[in-house]
Every structure is written in C-alpha cells, then in structure tokens.
Design a protein around this motif. Sequence first.
Motif, PDB file in Angstrom:
ATOM      1  N   ALA A  50       7.607  -8.009 -13.554  1.00 28.10           N
ATOM      2  CA  ALA A  50       6.821  -8.213 -12.104  1.00 28.10           C
ATOM      3  C   ALA A  50       5.367  -8.087 -12.337  1.00 28.10           C
ATOM      4  CB  ALA A  50       7.305  -7.618 -10.974  1.00 28.10           C
ATOM      5  N   LYS A  51       4.551  -8.386 -11.357  1.00 36.66           N
ATOM      6  CA  LYS A  51       3.278  -7.918 -11.396  1.00 36.66           C
ATOM      7  C   LYS A  51       3.193  -7.095 -10.188  1.00 36.66           C
ATOM      8  CE  LYS A  51      -1.600  -9.394 -10.492  1.00 36.66           C
ATOM      9  NZ  LYS A  51      -2.555 -10.299 -10.209  1.00 36.66           N
ATOM     10  N   ILE A  52       2.801  -5.754 -10.212  1.00 35.23           N
ATOM     11  CA  ILE A  52       3.063  -4.660  -9.123  1.00 35.23           C
ATOM     12  C   ILE A  52       1.802  -4.039  -8.716  1.00 35.23           C
ATOM     13  CG2 ILE A  52       4.036  -2.456  -8.593  1.00 35.23           C
ATOM     14  CD1 ILE A  52       6.296  -3.102 -10.790  1.00 35.23           C
ATOM     15  N   THR A  53       1.655  -4.428  -7.334  1.00 34.75           N
ATOM     16  CA  THR A  53       0.467  -3.660  -7.010  1.00 34.75           C
ATOM     17  C   THR A  53       0.823  -2.508  -5.881  1.00 34.75           C
ATOM     18  OG1 THR A  53      -0.986  -5.510  -7.172  1.00 34.75           O
ATOM     19  CG2 THR A  53      -1.947  -4.008  -5.606  1.00 34.75           C
ATOM     20  N   ALA A  54       0.556  -1.364  -5.764  1.00 34.93           N
ATOM     21  CA  ALA A  54       1.373  -0.417  -4.788  1.00 34.93           C
ATOM     22  C   ALA A  54       0.515   0.865  -4.712  1.00 34.93           C
ATOM     23  CB  ALA A  54       2.787   0.053  -5.542  1.00 34.93           C
ATOM     24  N   GLY A  55       0.607   1.550  -3.839  1.00 30.20           N
ATOM     25  CA  GLY A  55       0.051   2.770  -3.716  1.00 30.20           C
ATOM     26  C   GLY A  55       0.440   3.733  -4.843  1.00 30.20           C
ATOM     27  N   THR A  56       1.854   3.896  -4.614  1.00 27.61           N
ATOM     28  CA  THR A  56       2.453   4.885  -5.672  1.00 27.61           C
ATOM     29  C   THR A  56       3.697   4.072  -6.068  1.00 27.61           C
ATOM     30  OG1 THR A  56       1.754   6.651  -4.439  1.00 27.61           O
ATOM     31  CG2 THR A  56       3.993   6.997  -5.852  1.00 27.61           C
ATOM     32  N   VAL A  57       3.890   4.267  -7.427  1.00 28.75           N
ATOM     33  CA  VAL A  57       5.292   3.676  -8.110  1.00 28.75           C
ATOM     34  C   VAL A  57       5.842   5.023  -8.802  1.00 28.75           C
ATOM     35  CG1 VAL A  57       6.206   2.122  -9.935  1.00 28.75           C
ATOM     36  CG2 VAL A  57       4.280   1.502  -8.771  1.00 28.75           C
ATOM     37  N   VAL A  58       7.057   4.965  -8.487  1.00 27.24           N
ATOM     38  CA  VAL A  58       8.008   6.055  -8.947  1.00 27.24           C
ATOM     39  C   VAL A  58       9.076   5.258  -9.971  1.00 27.24           C
ATOM     40  CG1 VAL A  58       9.601   8.053  -8.664  1.00 27.24           C
ATOM     41  CG2 VAL A  58       7.577   7.884  -7.188  1.00 27.24           C
ATOM     42  N   CYS A  59       9.356   5.507 -11.371  1.00 25.40           N
ATOM     43  CA  CYS A  59      10.281   4.521 -12.072  1.00 25.40           C
ATOM     44  C   CYS A  59      11.160   5.460 -12.634  1.00 25.40           C
ATOM     45  CB  CYS A  59       9.525   3.382 -12.727  1.00 25.40           C
ATOM     46  SG  CYS A  59      10.402   2.521 -13.850  1.00 25.40           S
ATOM     47  N   LYS A  60      12.331   4.935 -12.606  1.00 22.63           N
ATOM     48  CA  LYS A  60      13.494   5.373 -13.487  1.00 22.63           C
ATOM     49  C   LYS A  60      14.134   4.145 -14.271  1.00 22.63           C
ATOM     50  CE  LYS A  60      16.202   8.881 -12.648  1.00 22.63           C
ATOM     51  NZ  LYS A  60      17.183   9.908 -12.256  1.00 22.63           N
ATOM     52  N   GLU A 115       0.849  -1.336  -0.109  1.00 21.22           N
ATOM     53  CA  GLU A 115      -0.110  -0.004  -0.041  1.00 21.22           C
ATOM     54  C   GLU A 115       0.978   1.187  -0.066  1.00 21.22           C
ATOM     55  OE1 GLU A 115      -3.352   0.383  -0.105  1.00 21.22           O
ATOM     56  OE2 GLU A 115      -3.255  -1.993  -0.841  1.00 21.22           O
ATOM     57  N   GLY A 116       2.168   0.964   0.196  1.00 23.66           N
ATOM     58  CA  GLY A 116       3.173   2.076  -0.004  1.00 23.66           C
ATOM     59  C   GLY A 116       3.833   2.596  -0.936  1.00 23.66           C
ATOM     60  N   VAL A 117       5.100   2.779  -1.038  1.00 26.85           N
ATOM     61  CA  VAL A 117       5.691   3.487  -2.395  1.00 26.85           C
ATOM     62  C   VAL A 117       6.718   2.426  -2.576  1.00 26.85           C
ATOM     63  CG1 VAL A 117       6.917   5.373  -3.233  1.00 26.85           C
ATOM     64  CG2 VAL A 117       5.224   5.687  -1.467  1.00 26.85           C
TER      65      VAL A 117
END
Length: 162
Positions: free
Chosen positions: A84-94, A71-73
């Motif tokens: 991956a299969k990603i489930t999150a509150g926020t995703v920041v990607c570089k 539920e986090g970052v």
Amino acid sequence: MAWINKDKQDGKRQAGQSEGTEMENLESTAPREGNEEINAFVGKGVSFKGVISYNGTVRIDGNLDGEIHTEGVLLVGEDAVLTAKITAGTVVCKGKITGDISAREKVKLRAPAVVNAGVKAPLLAMEEGVVFNGTLEMSQSGSREPQGQGSTRGQGVKLVNG
C-alpha cells in the motif's frame, strides 16, 4: 466488508461476558500508541483491495492492497500484510508493509515487522528484530524546523534494543 465498528465497545467486558473473548485477545496483542480507542478493525484472514480513508485509529490484521489515508493512527498487527501507499499521522507496525509510508508525526516499527518501503516521517522508532529495506527521509515539520534548513537525514532515529 469485515470492519468491526467499536463505537459501542470500550474494550472492557460487559456483565455476563465470558473471560478471554476474541476481541479482548485481539486488543491485548494490538500494537498500541497510548490509549487510543480502535475505531475500526480489519481482521486476520480478511483481504481488502482499494482505498481506505478514515479519522481516528484503525487496526489491520488482514491483507490490504491499495491506499490508506488518515490524519489519525494506523495499527498494523503482526499477521497483517499490506501492499500500500500509506499516508497517516502515526503508523505503528508489527506486520509486513511493502510500498510507501508518509507519516506526519511518527513511524514505530516493532518486532517482528518486515518493511520494504520508502518511509518519510519526522520521527522513526525501530525495535531490534525489525527488518527494514528501503529509504528513509526525515524532515522536521511545522514550527520545529530551524530557519534555513530543509530535509534532515539521520536525526530523530531511535533504535530500541530488546
């Protein structure tokens, strides 16, 4: 497993530490979302296969093949490669993500990110220089959704130049 727990580190130098420690160098290049503290870190050169579930903020700079649930970052560093299969509150990607991303709050793609994924999030921010190949589903969450409307496509996309 190469997780570095930061419960006792706050990103500041302790007395007697030399300038430019490896952790400070990594944190200075971290894709940041506010001033959240990084709770765990998967370093460059580390490969992980499996399921990660956590609370708080995790930064990944290595390779991951599996699933991430939070539920986090999730901070994905420039050297990271995630399948991956990603489930999150926020995703920041570089870095590089292949798979599915579902974010409760938002997804931020920062150059030089390469994303080959189906993305589902109410907000998407994408810098110039990002490569995005996939699908995007945007629906407003919770009380922000107007009565009688379901999925909203194309609203809330923010493209940032330079």
